[in-house]
Design a protein around this motif. Sequence first.
Motif: not given
Length: 137
Positions: A65-88
Motif C-alpha cells: 500500500f505504501g508503494v501504491l500511495e507513492q506512485q499515485v502521489g507521483k501521478l498527481a504531483s503538481a511538478t508534472g512528473a508522471t509515470l510512463g506506460d511501463k510504470e503504469t
Amino acid sequence: MDETQAPDWAAIRHAYEHSDDTLRTICERFGVTKGQLEHRQRRERWPSRRSTLRERQTATFDKIFGVLEQQVGKLASATGATLGDKETQQLADIIKNFEKMAHLSGHDSKDEAPRPRRDMQELRAKLAKRLEQRSRR
C-alpha cells in the motif's frame, strides 16, 4: 538434565515461543539437539518464532500500500512528473495483486477485509482519474 529423563517439551516449547534465546541456547539449556527441537517443532506445527502469518500479511499489505500511495502521489504531483506506460502497467499489476491478497485474507478474517477494500477503491478512483487525464494529452 540426566540421560534417563525425557525432555520437558512443554518447557522447551514455551522457551521457543516466548523467549528471545537462540535455538542453540534453548537446546543447551534443555539438553536436546537442534535436530530434535526442529523435528518436534515441525511435527507439532509450532508457530514461527519470527512472526505469525497475520503479522507477516499485515506487514506485506502495508508495504504494498505504501508503494501504491507513492506512485499515485507521483501521478498527481503538481511538478508534472508522471509515470510512463511501463510504470503504469506495473502499478496496475500491483493493485490487482494487492486486491487478490486482500480477498484471500478476507476468508480468514471478515473484520479486516473492509479496510483494504475501501482504501483500494479510493486508490483505484485516483488512478483511473489520473490515467484518464494522461490519455487526453
